[in-house]
Design a protein around this motif. Structure first.
Motif, PDB file in Angstrom:
ATOM      1  N   GLN B  86      -4.663  15.371  14.879  1.00 42.35           N
ATOM      2  CA  GLN B  86      -3.497  16.098  14.346  1.00 42.35           C
ATOM      3  C   GLN B  86      -2.178  15.379  14.609  1.00 42.35           C
ATOM      4  N   SER B 130       0.541  17.641  10.236  1.00 38.72           N
ATOM      5  CA  SER B 130       0.855  18.794   9.386  1.00 38.72           C
ATOM      6  C   SER B 130       2.148  19.438   9.873  1.00 38.72           C
ATOM      7  N   SER B 132       2.721  22.631   8.953  1.00 41.05           N
ATOM      8  CA  SER B 132       2.557  24.085   8.793  1.00 41.05           C
ATOM      9  C   SER B 132       2.756  24.758  10.158  1.00 41.05           C
ATOM     10  N   THR B 135      -0.468  25.263  12.336  1.00 38.33           N
ATOM     11  CA  THR B 135      -1.034  24.058  12.957  1.00 38.33           C
ATOM     12  C   THR B 135      -0.184  23.642  14.158  1.00 38.33           C
TER      13      THR B 135
END
Lengths: 217, 299
Positions: B86, B130, B132, B135
């Motif tokens: 991530q 990400s 968002s 996340t």
């Protein structure tokens, strides 16, 4: 052809305007319907134009059964009828030309061909020089001629007129009647209501007399 | 024939529109003013969204380590972050460098020099793959669980608040649009109702000589649509004028904050949508009015 068989017309208030009417008018015939006020003359014409529906009985106009005609089909029936109404029904905010062109606009005529037909109809009734005039400036006889021009502009096979000479002086009456005769001479079926047969100067035409809603001749 | 009917209806509608210019102009202005409100709010929300995007950039995670975290643990964390699916990229900010940076800020040097030891922790500044909010929150919670992690700061909190406010604004815009659309329909409904009353004779005559309901209905529908589109055009003009006025003053204000910003004008697509929508509403108002009044007129 117009054919009535055992036609009754009763209004919602119970008034029986027509009782057991039966007759046939052949294509190209000229017929006068006479009778006193309230005899049922206007109701009879309204039945032909599907403005009213019969309570019972059958009416055939141009091979169409009016009694069974769907509401959506009524406009198309009326396009083949030329109608001169008792109250004239002139649009006073439109010129003579615009009044007469309305049935052609309804049928979707192109402007140029419509204009040609309108001028021919106005010429026939002697109003060609007044096409731009407003109806309010016309005399009573001219207004009636305007109504006739509007009724014939679509070249209908049947021409019906509800008391077209009422309120007109004798010279105009003769003029208007001659106009109807000329349409009859070219094969149009003409149906005219008039209060009394005595007013008619043309005994050679067929007369249907109504009395209290019943056909007497 | 179909085209001829539509041309006839369109010109008849135009003739009716110019036939009573003052009354129709007032109606169009009322529709325009009413529609300029949701259009203006829509433009404002769009501009605020674009401004927030300009100010924030991508949100970052700052992981502050415990003061006693050793070099081995830091290296372990670095390799962990390198392999983390991530994490887009990261940089390590040692506590000494952080203190230096703090010293360089105006008025802080004297205060920092008086300190007996460096109170700042080592930190990682992380860009996530990400952006968002979900996340990022998950990533923050994961990093909080690291044994050497003292505090994790997610700098997107204010963005979330702004987004929540924008969502609230969008709901308000929807309500405002729905209410004013209803008003437009009512205005058109009433205008057409009055027209039907004044054209009663014409409608009756037309029906008598063979006009279908569609033929009679069409000029009224065109009238409603033309009135709607004219109202939409007035709304567009009002909003464009207001944006121009605000922009001329805004330039001076944003210069003070060193931000390059001015309100955007209504885009071509939005302008077309506005005109189509207002025209459609006018058409709907006219249709409802004709449907509820025309059947009452029978020859």
């Amino acid at each position: 052809m117009i054919s009535f068989s055992n036609v009754y017309k009763r209004y919602p208030n119970g008034f029986e305007a027509l009782k057991n009417i039966a007759f046939t008018i052949k294509q190209g015939e000229m017929v006068f319907i006479t009778g006193n006020s309230g005899a049922g003359k206007s109701t009879l014409l309204k039945l032909i134009g599907a403005i009213e529906r019969p309570t019972t009985g059958g009416i055939i106009v141009n091979d169409q059964n009016i009694s069974k005609l769907k509401n959506s089909a009524i406009p198309y029936l009326r396009r083949n009828l030329g109608m001169v109404f008792q109250g004239q029904k002139i649009l006073f905010d439109r010129s003579v030309f615009d009044n007469v062109v309305l049935p052609l606009q309804i049928c979707g005529f192109e402007h140029q061909s419509a204009a040609g037909r309108v001028r021919a109809a106005l010429d026939k009734v002697g109003l060609l020089d007044k096409e731009k005039a407003l109806p309010i400036t016309l005399s009573g006889g001219e207004q009636q001629r305007l109504c006739i021009a509007r009724a014939v502009v679509n070249r209908p096979s049947i021409l019906i007129a509800d008391e077209p000479t009422t309120y007109l002086d004798p010279s105009y009456t003769k003029d208007i009647m001659n106009m109807f005769k000329s349409f009859h001479q070219v094969g149009v079926t003409v149906l005219i209501t008039t209060p009394t047969a005595a007013l008619l100067e043309s005994p050679q035409y067929r007369i249907l007399s109504l009395n209290h809603g019943e056909l007497v001749t | 024939m179909w085209l001829s009917h539509h041309w006839h209806a369109f010109f008849l509608a135009l003739r009716r529109l110019v036939g009573s210019p003052l009354a129709n102009l007032l109606n169009i202005i009322v529709i325009g003013v009413a529609f300029s409100l949701p259009t203006g709010v829509y433009m404002l929300l769009g501009n605020v969204q674009s401004l927030s995007g300009q100010l924030s950039g991508a949100p970052q995670l700052n992981v502050f380590l415990k003061l006693d975290t050793g070099k081995d643990a830091i290296e372990k964390l670095k390799s962990h972050l390198k392999q983390h699916p991530q994490v887009e990229n990261f940089r390590f900010l040692p506590k000494d460098k952080a203190l230096e940076q703090l010293k360089q800020r105006n008025g802080m040097a004297t205060a920092i020099n008086s300190l007996t030891r460096n109170p700042l922790p080592d930190a990682f500044i992380i860009d996530a793959k990400s952006i968002s909010p979900e996340t990022l929150k998950r990533l923050r919670n994961e990093m909080l669980k690291w044994p050497d992690s003292m505090h994790v700061q997610l700098d997107s909190d204010w963005m979330e608040r702004l987004n929540a406010l924008l969502k609230l604004g969008q709901i308000a815009l929807l309500i405002l649009t729905a209410l004013l659309s209803f008003a437009l329909i009512v205005v058109t409904f009433n205008t057409i109702r009055l027209q039907i009353l004044t054209k009663r004779n014409e409608i009756e005559v037309s029906k008598l000589i063979g006009a279908t309901s569609n033929f009679i209905r069409r000029p009224f529908l065109y009238f409603g649509a033309i009135q709607g589109v004219a109202g939409g055009a007035i709304a567009w003009l009002i909003v464009a004028l207001v944006i121009n006025l605000i922009n001329s003053e805004l330039i001076n204000l944003v210069r003070l904050y060193a931000v390059d910003f001015q309100l955007h004008h209504i885009s071509f697509e939005d302008s077309i949508s506005l005109l189509l929508f207002s025209s459609w509403l006018g058409w709907v108002g006219a249709w409802l009015s004709v449907a509820s009044h025309l059947w009452q007129i029978e020859p």
